[in-house]
Write an enzyme that holds these catalytic residues in place. Structure first.
Site, PDB file in Angstrom:
ATOM      1  N   HIS A   1      50.042  41.028  71.468  1.00 38.46           N
ATOM      2  CA  HIS A   1      49.508  41.241  72.841  1.00 38.46           C
ATOM      3  C   HIS A   1      50.573  40.754  73.861  1.00 38.46           C
ATOM      4  O   HIS A   1      51.272  40.342  73.519  1.00 38.46           O
ATOM      5  CB  HIS A   1      48.387  40.436  72.793  1.00 38.46           C
ATOM      6  CG  HIS A   1      47.078  41.186  72.260  1.00 38.46           C
ATOM      7  ND1 HIS A   1      45.594  40.941  72.260  1.00 38.46           N
ATOM      8  CD2 HIS A   1      46.893  42.344  71.565  1.00 38.46           C
ATOM      9  CE1 HIS A   1      45.011  41.515  71.647  1.00 38.46           C
ATOM     10  NE2 HIS A   1      45.870  42.633  71.317  1.00 38.46           N
TER      11      HIS A   1
ATOM     12  N   ASP B   1      42.099  38.016  76.289  1.00 38.82           N
ATOM     13  CA  ASP B   1      42.026  37.554  74.869  1.00 38.82           C
ATOM     14  C   ASP B   1      41.114  36.441  74.522  1.00 38.82           C
ATOM     15  O   ASP B   1      40.962  35.672  73.512  1.00 38.82           O
ATOM     16  CB  ASP B   1      43.239  37.305  74.107  1.00 38.82           C
ATOM     17  CG  ASP B   1      43.983  38.666  73.859  1.00 38.82           C
ATOM     18  OD1 ASP B   1      43.338  39.811  73.881  1.00 38.82           O
ATOM     19  OD2 ASP B   1      45.220  38.505  73.675  1.00 38.82           O
TER      20      ASP B   1
ATOM     21  N   SER C   1      45.263  47.608  69.549  1.00 42.17           N
ATOM     22  CA  SER C   1      44.926  47.068  70.945  1.00 42.17           C
ATOM     23  C   SER C   1      46.060  47.161  71.694  1.00 42.17           C
ATOM     24  O   SER C   1      46.035  46.873  72.903  1.00 42.17           O
ATOM     25  CB  SER C   1      44.575  45.743  70.540  1.00 42.17           C
ATOM     26  OG  SER C   1      45.969  44.910  69.859  1.00 42.17           O
TER      27      SER C   1
END
Length: 151
Positions: free
Chosen positions: A69, A96, A30
């Protein structure tokens, strides 16, 4: 003896970095191309405000595995000074919020385990150097000097 030493080192790193987990491994794609699956990240957590653009590792209520992230939005509450954070994987299309707990729209500071230390290039440079040395040695019959001809 080895286990005890490792535990002491881990606890020492926790104190120095201010993070409950000073080292994490990237488990998904990701965050590609900056971070690849298997990359090792070193974390630090300070009292400094969290800013958009930072790479953070966070826990989501109800999930055991932390997520790596980027912070894309920060909202500071004027009345309390608390900060709400929205994150997104660099390689993901949307934010998210679908990963957060049901009904949760923002992360709070207690969800964040730490910030990735150093720019992305530095965090991946060890992997690139090791790959080049191995490739160079194989291509030159084991006589590679580990130095790149590329400038």
């Amino acid at each position: 003896m080895i286990v005890t030493s490792a535990l002491i080192i881990w606890k020492g790193l926790m104190c120095i970095t201010g993070s409950e987990s000073p080292v994490v491994v990237v488990l998904s794609g990701s965050m590609e191309p900056g971070f690849k699956r298997g990359d090792i990240l070193f974390l630090h957590m300070s009292k400094d405000p969290i800013r958009a653009g930072e790479i953070v590792v966070f826990n989501v209520d109800g999930r055991e595995i932390p997520i790596v992230h980027r912070v894309i939005k920060v909202h500071e509450r004027e009345d309390t000074g608390e900060v709400d954070v929205l994150t997104k994987g660099d390689n993901n299309f949307g934010d998210d919020r679908l990963l957060y707990a049901h009904g949760q729209l923002w992360l709070q500071r207690h969800h964040i385990m730490g910030r990735a230390v150093g720019p992305k290039q530095q965090l991946n440079s060890l992997d690139c150097g090791v790959s080049w040395d191995l490739e160079n040695s194989l291509n030159h019959g084991g006589g590679g000097n580990g130095q790149s001809d590329l400038k």
